[in-house]
Design a protein around this motif. Structure first.
Motif, mmCIF file in Angstrom:
data_model
loop_
_atom_site.group_PDB
_atom_site.id
_atom_site.type_symbol
_atom_site.label_atom_id
_atom_site.label_comp_id
_atom_site.label_asym_id
_atom_site.label_seq_id
_atom_site.Cartn_x
_atom_site.Cartn_y
_atom_site.Cartn_z
ATOM 1 N N ARG A 281 0.840 -1.214 0.000
ATOM 2 C CA ARG A 281 0.000 0.000 0.000
ATOM 3 C C ARG A 281 0.864 1.248 0.000
ATOM 4 O O ARG A 281 0.581 2.221 -0.711
ATOM 5 C CB ARG A 281 -0.928 -0.009 1.224
ATOM 6 N N THR A 282 1.908 1.251 0.800
ATOM 7 C CA THR A 282 2.772 2.433 0.871
ATOM 8 C C THR A 282 3.528 2.641 -0.427
ATOM 9 O O THR A 282 3.699 3.776 -0.889
ATOM 10 C CB THR A 282 3.761 2.293 2.040
ATOM 11 N N LYS A 284 2.532 2.093 -3.316
ATOM 12 C CA LYS A 284 1.652 2.651 -4.340
ATOM 13 C C LYS A 284 1.708 4.179 -4.347
ATOM 14 O O LYS A 284 1.415 4.807 -5.363
ATOM 15 C CB LYS A 284 0.216 2.175 -4.120
ATOM 16 N N ILE A 285 2.077 4.754 -3.217
ATOM 17 C CA ILE A 285 2.205 6.214 -3.160
ATOM 18 C C ILE A 285 3.247 6.693 -4.155
ATOM 19 O O ILE A 285 3.088 7.717 -4.821
ATOM 20 C CB ILE A 285 2.594 6.662 -1.736
ATOM 21 N N PHE A 286 4.317 5.897 -4.288
ATOM 22 C CA PHE A 286 5.405 6.283 -5.177
ATOM 23 C C PHE A 286 5.136 5.880 -6.626
ATOM 24 O O PHE A 286 5.862 6.283 -7.528
ATOM 25 C CB PHE A 286 6.714 5.658 -4.695
ATOM 26 N N ALA A 288 1.951 6.275 -7.963
ATOM 27 C CA ALA A 288 0.797 7.028 -8.442
ATOM 28 C C ALA A 288 1.211 8.234 -9.270
ATOM 29 O O ALA A 288 2.334 8.720 -9.181
ATOM 30 C CB ALA A 288 -0.056 7.477 -7.255
ATOM 31 N N PHE A 292 5.078 12.446 -6.604
ATOM 32 C CA PHE A 292 6.123 11.507 -6.251
ATOM 33 C C PHE A 292 6.872 10.907 -7.430
ATOM 34 O O PHE A 292 8.089 10.740 -7.352
ATOM 35 C CB PHE A 292 5.568 10.383 -5.356
ATOM 36 N N GLU A 320 7.182 8.124 4.826
ATOM 37 C CA GLU A 320 5.936 7.537 4.340
ATOM 38 C C GLU A 320 5.634 6.215 5.036
ATOM 39 O O GLU A 320 4.480 5.914 5.348
ATOM 40 C CB GLU A 320 5.987 7.345 2.820
ATOM 41 N N LYS A 323 4.515 6.979 8.570
ATOM 42 C CA LYS A 323 3.150 7.499 8.518
ATOM 43 C C LYS A 323 2.142 6.360 8.317
ATOM 44 O O LYS A 323 1.031 6.388 8.852
ATOM 45 C CB LYS A 323 3.020 8.515 7.379
ATOM 46 N N SER A 324 2.527 5.349 7.538
ATOM 47 C CA SER A 324 1.602 4.248 7.239
ATOM 48 C C SER A 324 1.388 3.319 8.422
ATOM 49 O O SER A 324 0.386 2.621 8.497
ATOM 50 C CB SER A 324 2.119 3.437 6.042
#
Length: 364
Positions: A281-282, A284-286, A288, A292, A320, A323-324
């Motif tokens: 999941r984390t 995927k932030i990078f 998207a 990023f 990140e 934070k997750s």
């Protein structure tokens, strides 16, 4: 190639040569190999890198389909001393006390503590020219690969099938779960070697020894990752030979490759802490669209490129994950500290504690 069930099947990768390892969908899969040498009524069953206890039941089931029972293993060859490579030799030798163990003297000094019989150990150093002929007439050669990644690591070369059983060298993380490698295997191989191999010069020396083999290998069968065959043998010999790893990256700590390798190593450290789903999941932030991808390029395999200040990228990356999983922040920070200091990379400013006057803790 025909579809095979890697969970249940022994896979014949060449004549009388079987993959009998285990696949569980993890990044660090283990490969075990069984070579059955035959000549008339004579047979010698050789198990290469028998693996850890977690793989023993799967190994037993697959060996049953080929030679009937683990008791029928006559010889086990061990590349180096790590338990994921060698430990099952102890169980198998208890079942068959006559089973011989073949490895380097350096490896034996450590694996003997697993409970193996010294009377049933043969050092590869006792064989002239690092070659032995079995009673079936088949020739095997031992190819030293010092410091890849252990000083006593030795590969095994089967002259008949021209398979090189390479141990950790040419091993890789299984971003792609295929049994046989193609060009996609490079990402996992590169990450594995940059984390576990000490220095590029050791790899270059080992590959020089491989290039001296006559005839040259047609297949490289490592203990982790995918089997390299056909056109990919030379492809990976060439690519790996000049790959900076370990100390090379530490000596050039500002180099981008070292930071990328650190991020990917950090993923391995964080996954057991927060779990693979949270990591995915984390990540995927990078992946998207948005800001990023302009600073850190990543996909499901890990980080592939950094487009901003390297230190800032590390700080963003670590932040990140904290934070997750805020409840695991302390453990994640320890993982960051371990990886970065191990690669001679300064810690992010947010993680550097500030010294102050020591408070009084003693009652005078």
């Amino acid at each position: 190639m025909a579809q095979v069930d890697l969970k249940n099947d022994a896979v014949e990768i060449s004549a009388d040569t079987y993959w009998v390892g285990r696949r569980e969908g993890t990044l660090l899969e283990r490969n075990i190999y069984l070579r059955v040498f035959k000549s008339g009524q004579k047979a010698v069953n050789v198990l290469v890198d028998p693996g850890p206890p977690e793989d023993l039941m799967a190994l037993s089931k697959k060996v049953e389909k080929t030679i009937g029972n683990l008791r029928n293993v006559n010889l086990t060859f061990i590349n180096h001393q790590d338990p994921d490579v060698a430990y099952n030799a102890t169980y198998i030798q208890k079942m068959n006390p006559n089973m011989l163990v073949l490895c380097s003297e350096d490896t034996w000094r450590l694996i003997r503590f697993y409970g193996l019989s010294e009377k049933k150990y043969r050092p590869i150093e006792q064989f002239k020219s690092h070659t032995v002929t079995l009673q079936t007439g088949h020739a095997l050669s031992f190819v030293p690969t010092p410091f890849c990644h252990f000083r006593g690591a030795v590969m095994l070369y089967d002259h008949e099938t021209r398979i090189l059983f390479s141990g950790d060298l040419f091993g890789g993380l299984s971003y792609v779960q295929d049994l046989y490698a193609d060009k996609r295997y490079w990402d996992g191989l590169k990450a594995f070697h940059q984390i576990y191999m000490p220095i590029q010069e050791a790899i270059s020396y080992a590959i020089g020894n491989i290039r001296k083999l006559d005839p040259p290998p047609l297949m490289i069968a490592p203990q982790h990752g995918s089997i390299i065959t056909g056109e990919y043998v030379n492809y990976y010999l060439d690519r790996l030979e000049s790959l900076p790893v370990g100390l090379n990256l530490l000596m050039a700590s500002q180099e981008k490759d070292n930071f990328i390798a650190a991020m990917n190593e950090l993923l391995l450290e964080i996954t057991p802490i927060i779990g693979p789903e949270a990591v995915a999941r984390t990540m995927k932030i990078f992946q998207a669209d948005g800001s990023f991808p302009n600073v850190i390029f990543a996909n499901s395999k890990g980080v592939s490129d950094i487009k901003i200040d390297l230190h800032a990228a590390i700080e963003i990356f670590a932040a990140e994950f904290i934070k997750s999983a805020p409840d695991k922040a302390g453990q994640i920070e320890v993982a960051v500290l371990k990886v970065l200091l191990g690669r001679n990379i300064p810690l992010p400013e947010s993680m550097v504690g500030q010294a102050s006057e020591t408070p009084e803790i003693f009652d005078q």
